[in-house]
Design an enzyme around this catalytic site. Structure first.
Site, mmCIF file in Angstrom:
data_model
loop_
_atom_site.group_PDB
_atom_site.id
_atom_site.type_symbol
_atom_site.label_atom_id
_atom_site.label_comp_id
_atom_site.label_asym_id
_atom_site.label_seq_id
_atom_site.Cartn_x
_atom_site.Cartn_y
_atom_site.Cartn_z
ATOM 1 N N ASP A 441 38.305 17.768 36.622
ATOM 2 C CA ASP A 441 38.860 19.100 36.405
ATOM 3 C C ASP A 441 39.467 19.581 37.720
ATOM 4 O O ASP A 441 38.753 19.837 38.688
ATOM 5 C CB ASP A 441 37.736 20.037 35.946
ATOM 6 N N HIS A 442 40.801 19.710 37.738
ATOM 7 C CA HIS A 442 41.493 20.006 38.990
ATOM 8 C C HIS A 442 41.289 21.460 39.449
ATOM 9 O O HIS A 442 41.715 21.833 40.541
ATOM 10 C CB HIS A 442 42.992 19.733 38.839
ATOM 11 N N ARG A 443 40.642 22.289 38.623
ATOM 12 C CA ARG A 443 40.323 23.640 39.078
ATOM 13 C C ARG A 443 39.249 23.623 40.165
ATOM 14 O O ARG A 443 39.238 24.474 41.049
ATOM 15 C CB ARG A 443 39.832 24.501 37.907
ATOM 16 N N VAL A 445 37.872 20.336 41.418
ATOM 17 C CA VAL A 445 37.887 19.068 42.154
ATOM 18 C C VAL A 445 39.322 18.797 42.584
ATOM 19 O O VAL A 445 40.193 18.570 41.745
ATOM 20 C CB VAL A 445 37.364 17.904 41.289
#
Length: 471
Positions: A441-443, A445
């Site tokens: 999850d790029h939010r 990580v």
């Protein structure tokens, strides 16, 4: 002189909360005329979360089954009625009888007890019968023998004496039937808030605890079930085949859509020379170092490598709290293993897997896979996962872009191990190689953290004996 009385008790489909409104009756374990006891399992139902066996909360004789196997029933609908027998209390002396006003007040003060089933305990408050659907597709009640005429209203049956509470040392206080129910539901009694006298945990406490904990939705596949799910078979040239989407499969579809369009996914890939890992697996199998009956597989070392990488990079074991706008770094790693079962895809998890030795992890992994294959995974085993592994390599697949299990920050896909030409010590030689894919999850990580974790896992699998401590 005492007189036996009978009253009809209705057993309803449980109010499971979490937005679920219906369940399918998979099988009945009783029939009209059978005697049932408090806590006896009477049927198995499947919701969008899992298949659950339902125990009945009173003792009596089965009067009627209202739905056949395979029927989908609304929550709150009566599914079985039971004739409950007991003794009428002896008449009280006139002087001891309460005044009419006092009796009315007492009756008003006592809330009605609504019976609900496994995992979602009785609630108090006025009940309101749901209107039963009258569509043509509604299942008809199962035929039963004619019942004896109902007796005149009588006082409620006298309850049987409660069994003694079993207490040993610092163990939570609970009666034996409650301990058994907790075991069946996969609930740790130490996590349950008691409301009974002297701190005793009751059946209602277990129901309330189970209903309060969300069950994570299924993710991808890891181990193939021993028996495939029964489904319509498509035959070329024979026309269209329609497969109903319900139960676990319906929940899987909804969860994956929600995850894909809520969490911004990023997937990174790396090819790894796992020749030493495969040799290490063979050595552990042959030597029995982890135990004679312990299952050893490449998945075990992949799991240990992931746990080691998380220990070094704990920020990836996290959760996004939308309401608080915070990143929650979890205190322990509950390792999910995506499993294919006859009813669909589920993700049971190993609690506090990061604290386990290699041998302990092997035992837990074997038990988790065996239980999932048998279709016996308890709801508690699917709660609270923090990171997941999906083993697509068992199907001969090299890699993929796994979708996150909702609420988790990362999922690792383990691809097939193949013999490929590889540069090793300056020469091109055949080596055993696999592809790892890490979705995150790029939010919460970023690319640096995700890359560090994936590279760490790859390094451990290239040199497993040097970096893995086991016992």
């Amino acid at each position: 002189m005492t007189t036996e009385v009978r009253s009809l008790r209705e057993f309803k489909m449980p109010d499971v909360g979490e937005g679920l409104t219906e369940a399918e009756i998979l099988s009945w374990y009783v029939k009209p005329g059978d005697t049932v006891t408090d806590g006896q399992v009477v049927c198995e139902v499947e919701t969008a979360k899992a298949a659950v066996e339902l125990p009945i909360p009173f003792t009596g004789v089965v009067e009627q089954l209202f739905f056949a196997e395979g029927a989908t029933v609304d929550v709150g609908t009566v599914i079985i009625s039971v004739a409950v027998a007991g003794e009428a209390p002896a008449p009280a002396a006139p002087a001891a009888a309460p005044a009419p006003a006092a009796a009315a007040a007492a009756e008003a003060a006592e809330p009605e007890r609504r019976e609900v089933l496994v995992g979602y305990g009785p609630r108090t408050g006025g009940s309101q019968r749901r209107a039963r659907r009258t569509t043509a597709a509604a299942p008809a009640p199962v035929a039963v023998p004619a019942a004896a005429p109902a007796p005149a209203p009588a006082p409620a049956p006298v309850a049987a004496p409660a069994p003694a509470v079993a207490v040993t040392g610092d163990r939570p206080l609970a009666k034996p039937p409650v301990r058994k129910l907790a075991k069946d539901l996969g609930i740790d009694l130490r996590a349950v808030t008691p409301t009974g006298p002297d701190g005793v945990i009751t059946r209602e406490d277990l129901h309330a605890h189970a209903a309060a904990v969300a069950v994570p939705a299924p993710a991808l596949v890891v181990e193939q079930a021993a028996e495939p799910a029964a489904a319509p078979v498509a035959v070329p040239g024979a026309g269209d085949v329609r497969v109903p989407i319900k139960g676990v499969r319906k929940a899987t579809a909804q969860a994956m859509v929600a995850s894909a369009f809520t969490a911004p996914h990023v997937t990174e890939f790396v090819q790894v020379d796992v020749t030493r890992t495969m040799k290490f697996v063979r050595r552990l199998k042959e030597s029995g170092e982890l135990g004679r009956d312990v299952r050893v597989s490449p998945l075990l070392l992949v799991a240990k490598a992931l746990l080691t990488a998380i220990k070094r990079n704990p920020e990836i074991n996290a959760q996004w709290d939308e309401a608080a706008q915070e990143i929650v770094i979890k205190g322990q790693v509950n390792l999910g293993i995506a499993a294919a079962t006859p009813r669909g895809l589920i993700v049971p998890n190993i609690k506090d897997a990061g604290a386990k030795t290699l041998s302990g992890l092997a035992v837990s992994l074997g038990e988790l896979i065996d239980t999932a294959r048998q279709g016996k995974t308890a709801p508690g085993d699917m709660q609270g996962g923090t990171v997941t592994i999906t083993n697509v390599g068992v199907f001969g697949v090299d890699s993929g872009t796994p979708i996150l299990n909702p609420g988790e920050a990362a999922i690792l896909a383990f691809g097939a191990v193949r013999e490929l030409p590889w540069v090793h010590k300056g020469k091109v030689v055949p080596r055993q190689v696999t592809t790892l894919a890490l979705s995150f999850d790029h939010r919460l990580v970023d690319g640096e953290l995700g890359s560090k974790v994936l590279a760490d896992i790859a390094g451990i699998l290239e040199h497993p004996k040097r970096l893995i401590t086991w016992g």
